[in-house]
Design a protein around this motif. Structure first.
Motif, mmCIF file in Angstrom:
data_model
loop_
_atom_site.group_PDB
_atom_site.id
_atom_site.type_symbol
_atom_site.label_atom_id
_atom_site.label_comp_id
_atom_site.label_asym_id
_atom_site.label_seq_id
_atom_site.Cartn_x
_atom_site.Cartn_y
_atom_site.Cartn_z
ATOM 1 N N ASN A 375 17.815 1.890 -3.460
ATOM 2 C CA ASN A 375 16.593 1.290 -2.727
ATOM 3 C C ASN A 375 15.316 1.565 -3.395
ATOM 4 O OD1 ASN A 375 17.910 0.420 -0.392
ATOM 5 N ND2 ASN A 375 17.675 2.537 0.330
ATOM 6 N N GLY A 376 15.241 1.831 -4.726
ATOM 7 C CA GLY A 376 14.329 1.885 -5.457
ATOM 8 C C GLY A 376 13.528 3.265 -5.391
ATOM 9 N N LEU A 377 14.400 4.041 -4.801
ATOM 10 C CA LEU A 377 13.687 5.309 -4.648
ATOM 11 C C LEU A 377 14.278 6.636 -5.569
ATOM 12 C CD1 LEU A 377 14.045 5.601 -0.708
ATOM 13 C CD2 LEU A 377 11.859 5.432 -1.815
ATOM 14 N N ASP A 427 5.684 0.990 -8.620
ATOM 15 C CA ASP A 427 7.071 0.799 -8.279
ATOM 16 C C ASP A 427 7.462 1.531 -7.089
ATOM 17 O OD1 ASP A 427 7.184 -1.592 -9.829
ATOM 18 O OD2 ASP A 427 8.478 -0.636 -11.483
ATOM 19 N N GLU A 430 5.504 1.454 -3.733
ATOM 20 C CA GLU A 430 6.041 0.108 -3.120
ATOM 21 C C GLU A 430 7.231 0.385 -2.201
ATOM 22 O OE1 GLU A 430 3.901 -3.190 -5.720
ATOM 23 O OE2 GLU A 430 6.089 -3.283 -5.548
ATOM 24 N N ALA A 431 8.329 1.196 -2.825
ATOM 25 C CA ALA A 431 9.669 1.495 -2.141
ATOM 26 C C ALA A 431 9.292 2.768 -1.247
ATOM 27 C CB ALA A 431 10.439 2.141 -3.445
ATOM 28 N N ARG A 434 8.049 0.609 1.914
ATOM 29 C CA ARG A 434 8.925 0.252 2.509
ATOM 30 C C ARG A 434 10.124 0.921 3.268
ATOM 31 N NH1 ARG A 434 11.443 -2.269 -1.955
ATOM 32 N NH2 ARG A 434 9.267 -2.931 -2.460
ATOM 33 N N HIS A 435 10.424 1.847 2.771
ATOM 34 C CA HIS A 435 11.524 2.671 3.429
ATOM 35 C C HIS A 435 11.025 4.165 4.085
ATOM 36 C CE1 HIS A 435 14.518 0.155 1.459
ATOM 37 N NE2 HIS A 435 13.744 0.272 0.538
#
Ligand code: DMJ
Length: 643
Positions: A375-377, A427, A430-431, A434-435
């Protein structure tokens, strides 16, 4: 951040059991040393005795000689100048020597051996008469001699480098009388913390303000490295407490020694010691701090000797052997630990002209960039042997936090040249938005934690630093979202203030929930403590600098008053075990970060903005200010962003 059984003593990891490592094992080690010393003395006396006894025995060699029909004599000797052959320390002489002369020679040797042997016995008896303390003192003197020798070797001057632009080390007093009075109160609190540490804990890592003695935790191994002294130096300096600063400098100069058989946390030593020493160097210009920082950094380097170059969490300063915390998922290293080295290591390369430090942290960055991120994390655990993620837990609080902070600060510290770091930060944020970031039913914005595929609606005190981080990163954000990030910072500051305001003591709990009708309050007993942590006040200060909204000074003052009322004791300042109780028990620890961070941020909150301006200084995660480096013309191999 949850902890098995014990209070987390510091920062962003879960400490394993604290066995009081500072006193007990050290004491045992000293005892063993003294005992070994005595045994050695007795043994050497015994050997001398046996050696002497050999010559008091009847001279059987003569009989043998006659039996064999030889006329050679065996005389103990090492002098080969007279033409004999030396065989194992004994000189074989030829025939025709005067028997009488031999007897005299033997007699002389016997007397000498007898005298030596008596002298050795006397010395051993004398030693045994001495107290354990005297013997310990003698051993210490010997150790000091060796340390002095090593120090001479280590103290090579470093190559001169251009000094960065050091702006705002001094500033006028605030013009507003009320603000000045508040700042004076913070300074008085610093004096109280320092003086008690000096009186009762001097040289120890931290202070037990109620027991009035030194304290330490496993993050410092069994060392006595004066963590409070190193951590407090720059706060003393900016508060104008110059006598106290000099006392600290003197102790560091004479006593701070890293050649100790002690297993320390690489992260903690980096942020508190290397960060503290570098900041003290830049503020005061005293070379000793730079030299000590570089010596210590050399001791941390073996931690990077892993198959991937991701460092171990702990390293033995003497042997260089590293390992990870037993509690970390599948032998992993921790994101917030190996990801919080960049600022200090870039400064070390800058000051020494040696790219080794820079290369180590850039290698970590490159490796992380190549990895897939769920998840980009970035998960909190990474195995340094396999280079694979451990459990997929993600947090902006304990175990993850300062990794994100250092991406932003790497960019700021490079005079905004390190655009690669800024991109990674953008980046990641943003992740996270979002999460992990949500709004509670009651309208409070909070940052949860991602665990085993779901969002835990709990926020740690540690996570509250993120309000300041969002505000600091607003300028330069992608798609010109500066206003959005400043607003996000303000919302986090508000939530964290609520976590303080909803308690009895007006001090924040270690973790608070947003679940089942509960908002910004701790539920579990072992999450109700406050251990003098800085993160909420840190966010107030950044928000104050960027908005000048007076509520941040007001909130900071509320926190300062609550600390003074409930955490102050006659022997210093202590953490409290339950912020919801009107008569809480103390934890009896004055954390070094209280002097490094909490009091520094409070002092800055009531100072003018031209004291350590944020365009010129970047604070490491332990609040140690490091100057922005103008690296445009400096070659630090590895990263095109710097060339
Ligand atoms: C400090 O040692 C540092 O701020 C670290 O990054 C984590 N937290 C502690 C204080 O709470």
């Amino acid at each position: 951040m949850t902890t098995p059984a014990l209070l987390p003593l510091s920062g962003r990891r879960i400490p394993p059991l604290n066995l009081g490592a500072s006193s007990f094992p050290h004491h045992r080690a000293t005892l063993r040393l003294s005992e070994k010393f005595i045994l050695l003395l007795i043994l050497s006396a015994f050997i001398t005795l046996c050696f002497g006894a050999f010559f008091f025995l009847p001279d059987s060699s003569k009989h043998k000689r006659f039996d064999l029909g030889l006329e050679d004599v065996l005389i103990p000797h090492v002098d080969t100048s007279k033409g004999g052959k030396n065989l194992g320390g004994y000189l074989i002489h030829g025939q025709g020597h005067d028997e009488h002369r031999h007897r005299e020679e033997e007699e002389r040797l016997r007397n000498k051996i007898r005298a030596d042997h008596e002298k050795a016995l006397e010395e051993a008896k004398e030693k045994l008469k001495k107290s354990r303390d005297e013997i310990r003192a003698e051993i210490q003197t010997e150790k000091n001699k060796v340390a002095q020798e090593m120090k001479k070797k280590d103290s090579k001057p470093l190559p001169p480098v251009p000094v960065p632009n050091l702006i705002g080390i001094n500033s006028e007093d605030p013009a507003d009388k009320d603000i000045l009075e508040k700042r004076d109160k913070i300074k008085e609190m610093m004096k109280h913390a320092w003086e008690n540490y000096r009186q009762y804990g001097w040289g120890h890592n931290e202070l037990k303000p109620i027991a009035r003695k030194g304290h330490s935790t496993n993050i410092f191994g069994n060392s006595q490295m004066g963590a409070t002294i190193v951590d407090a130096l720059d706060t003393l300096y900016i508060m104008g407490l110059h006598d106290e600063f000099r006392e600290g400098q003197d102790w560091i100069d004479k006593n701070l020694d890293f050649s100790v058989n002690s297993e320390v946390s690489v992260f903690e030593v980096n942020i508190r010691f290397i960060g503290g020493l570098l900041a003290a160097y830049y503020l005061s210009g005293q070379e000793v701090f730079k030299l000590k920082a570089v010596q210590l950094a050399g001791k941390l380097l073996p931690a990077f000797n892993t198959p991937t170059g991701i460092p171990w969490a702990m390293v033995n300063l003497k042997s260089g052997v590293g390992r990870n915390w037993g509690w970390a998922s599948a032998g992993s290293s921790i994101l917030a630990e190996f990801g919080t080295l960049h600022m200090e290591f870039v400064h070390l390369s800058y000051l020494t002209g040696d790219p080794v430090y820079y290369n180590k942290v850039m290698h970590i960055r490159k490796l992380l960039q190549k990895m897939e991120r769920p998840n980009g994390l970035y998960p909190n655990y990474l195995n340094p042997r396999t280079g694979r993620w451990g459990q997929h837990h993600t947090s902006v609080g304990g175990l993850g936090d300062s990794f994100y902070e250092y991406l932003l600060k790497a960019w700021l510290m490079s005079d905004k040249m390190d655009t690669e770091a800024r991109k990674m930060y953008d980046d990641a944020i943003e992740a996270i938005e979002r999460h992990l970031i949500r709004k509670s039913n009651g309208g409070l914005t909070y940052i949860g934690e991602w665990k085993n595929g779901h969002l835990e609606r709990k926020m740690g005190h540690l996570t509250c630093f993120a309000g300041g981080m969002f505000a600091l990163g607003a300028d330069g954000s992608r798609d010109d979202k500066a206003g959005h990030y400043l607003q996000l910072g303000a919302e986090i500051a508000h939530t964290c203030h609520e976590s303080y305001d909803r308690t009895t003591l007006k001090l924040g709990p270690e973790a608070f929930k947003f679940d089942g009708g509960l908002e910004a309050v701790a539920v579990r007993q072992n999450e109700k403590y406050y251990i003098l942590r800085p993160e909420v006040i840190e966010t107030y200060w950044y928000m104050w600098r960027f908005t000048h909204d007076p509520k941040y000074r007001q909130w900071g003052w509320e926190a300062a008053q609550a600390i003074d009322k409930y955490c102050r004791v006659s022997g210093g300042f202590s953490g409290v075990k339950d912020v919801y109780s009107s008569s809480p028990a103390y934890d009896d620890v004055q954390q070094s970060f209280f002097l490094a961070e909490t009091l520094k941020y409070l002092y800055l909150l009531f100072s003018n903005d031209d004291l350590l301006p944020l365009d010129n200084w970047v604070f490491n995660t332990e609040a140690h200010p490091l100057p922005v480096l103008h690296l445009a013309n400096t070659t630090l191999s590895g990263n095109p962003a710097y060339r």
